[in-house]
Design a protein around this motif. Structure first.
Motif, short mmCIF file in Angstrom:
data_model
loop_
_atom_site.label_atom_id
_atom_site.label_comp_id
_atom_site.label_asym_id
_atom_site.label_seq_id
_atom_site.Cartn_x
_atom_site.Cartn_y
_atom_site.Cartn_z
N LYS A 285 69.97 70.29 -11.73
CA LYS A 285 71.06 70.77 -12.57
C LYS A 285 70.54 71.77 -13.60
CE LYS A 285 74.19 69.02 -16.18
NZ LYS A 285 74.65 67.78 -16.86
N SER A 286 69.41 71.46 -14.23
CA SER A 286 68.82 72.37 -15.21
C SER A 286 68.40 73.69 -14.58
CB SER A 286 67.60 71.71 -15.88
OG SER A 286 67.99 70.57 -16.64
N ALA A 287 67.88 73.63 -13.34
CA ALA A 287 67.49 74.86 -12.65
C ALA A 287 68.69 75.75 -12.41
CB ALA A 287 66.80 74.51 -11.33
N VAL A 288 69.81 75.16 -12.02
CA VAL A 288 71.03 75.94 -11.81
C VAL A 288 71.52 76.55 -13.12
CG1 VAL A 288 73.47 75.75 -11.14
CG2 VAL A 288 71.71 74.58 -9.79
N GLN A 289 71.54 75.77 -14.17
CA GLN A 289 72.00 76.28 -15.46
C GLN A 289 71.08 77.37 -16.00
OE1 GLN A 289 72.24 72.62 -17.71
NE2 GLN A 289 74.36 72.24 -17.10
N ALA B 269 69.33 79.43 -14.35
CA ALA B 269 69.49 80.64 -13.55
C ALA B 269 70.81 81.35 -13.85
CB ALA B 269 69.41 80.32 -12.06
N GLY B 270 71.72 80.68 -14.57
CA GLY B 270 73.00 81.28 -14.89
C GLY B 270 73.94 81.41 -13.72
N VAL B 271 73.80 80.53 -12.71
CA VAL B 271 74.70 80.55 -11.56
C VAL B 271 75.66 79.37 -11.64
CG1 VAL B 271 73.05 81.76 -10.10
CG2 VAL B 271 73.09 79.25 -10.09
N THR C 161 77.79 82.08 1.55
CA THR C 161 76.54 82.64 1.05
C THR C 161 76.47 82.45 -0.46
OG1 THR C 161 76.55 84.33 2.79
CG2 THR C 161 75.14 84.73 0.89
N VAL C 162 75.60 81.55 -0.90
CA VAL C 162 75.46 81.27 -2.33
C VAL C 162 73.97 81.07 -2.64
CG1 VAL C 162 77.74 80.20 -2.52
CG2 VAL C 162 75.76 78.79 -2.01
N SER C 163 73.65 80.90 -3.92
CA SER C 163 72.28 80.60 -4.31
C SER C 163 71.85 79.26 -3.72
CB SER C 163 72.19 80.52 -5.84
OG SER C 163 72.69 81.70 -6.43
N PHE C 164 70.56 78.98 -3.75
CA PHE C 164 70.07 77.71 -3.21
C PHE C 164 68.82 77.26 -3.95
CE2 PHE C 164 68.63 81.28 -0.68
CZ PHE C 164 67.27 81.08 -0.50
N ILE C 165 68.55 75.97 -3.85
CA ILE C 165 67.41 75.36 -4.53
C ILE C 165 66.34 75.02 -3.50
CG2 ILE C 165 66.64 73.41 -5.92
CD1 ILE C 165 68.50 75.03 -7.51
N CYS C 166 65.14 75.53 -3.72
CA CYS C 166 64.00 75.19 -2.87
C CYS C 166 63.12 74.15 -3.56
CB CYS C 166 63.14 76.42 -2.58
SG CYS C 166 63.95 77.68 -1.57
N TRP D 18 67.18 80.32 -6.08
CA TRP D 18 67.03 81.65 -5.49
C TRP D 18 68.39 82.27 -5.29
CZ3 TRP D 18 62.20 83.56 -5.08
CH2 TRP D 18 61.15 82.65 -5.14
N LEU D 19 68.53 83.55 -5.64
CA LEU D 19 69.77 84.27 -5.43
C LEU D 19 69.77 84.92 -4.06
CD1 LEU D 19 70.18 85.90 -8.95
CD2 LEU D 19 71.28 83.85 -8.06
#
Length: 216
Positions: free
Chosen positions: A8-12, A14-16, A197-202, A215-216
């Motif tokens: 959740k913090s990674a998404v926030q 990144a501003g997505v 097609t959206v961002s994703f978490i690796c 990643w965008l």
């Protein structure tokens, strides 16, 4: 939940608004325990079942499990129903099973048990089934245990049962799609068609200085 908060913090950061995680809907629903740690079960214990006659219901739509009566027989039931439930407390070897007499749906019962104890109760053998049936007592009606069925699968092949769906999710909107899972900036999950097609978490393993990246 700790891992989910990191994502959740990674998404926030990144501003997505949302990003893919590795949970995908497969084709074969299977019964599994909420408490999924492999070290908790000896050989064949995760497959122990004590279904009543005619159970589980072949009609479908009943994806969670209750102990129905003092005899300890199991029934599948709609996960949205509100019942008492049995938690497992791994820190108390003498009295590991706790009856909670607040009525909750299965997901809320799971969340309560994970916050207050260890998890919803697993049943590994007939002896434990008898102990749980005894804790259940008489007059409590249906009581949730930790067995549920779904077809969601993690891309790394793990059998984690952790879910953090938003309200009324997953809702499988548009049956022609294969469904994958997004985490939103609120931390809640949503099922959508995998073709978007959206961002994703690796996840980058245990390498020092690496971890979860959007990643965008």
């Amino acid at each position: 939940m700790a891992e989910m908060e990191k994502i959740k913090s990674a998404v926030q950061d990144a501003g997505v608004r949302e990003a893919w995680i590795g949970l995908k809907h497969g084709s074969s629903p299977k019964w599994q325990w909420s408490l999924a740690g492999r070290d908790f079960y000896r050989e064949n214990e995760a497959e122990f079942r004590n279904w009543d006659n005619g159970q589980p219901d072949p009609a479908g739509g009943e994806e969670c499990v209750v102990i129905k009566d003092g005899g300890g027989k199991w029934h599948d039931h709609s996960c949205t129903s509100n019942f008492h439930f049995i938690c497992y407390n791994g820190r108390n070897s003498t009295h590991p099973y706790v009856l909670v007499e607040d009525k909750k749906n299965w997901t809320d019962a799971q969340r309560y048990c994970r916050e207050k104890h260890t998890d919803l109760a697993s049943v590994r053998n007939q002896t434990e089934n008898g102990q749980i049936a005894s804790v259940r007592g008489s007059g409590n009606g249906h009581v949730w245990i930790g067995l549920f069925r779904d077809a969601w699968e993690w891309s790394d092949g793990s059998n984690s049962s952790f879910r953090h769906w938003g309200p009324r999710e997953p809702n499988y909107g548009g049956a022609e799609y294969t469904f994958c899972t997004l985490i939103t900036s609120s931390g809640l999950w949503n099922d959508v068609g995998c073709q978007h097609t959206v961002s994703f978490i690796c996840y980058e393993g245990e390498s020092p200085g690496h971890g979860l990246f959007p990643w965008l």
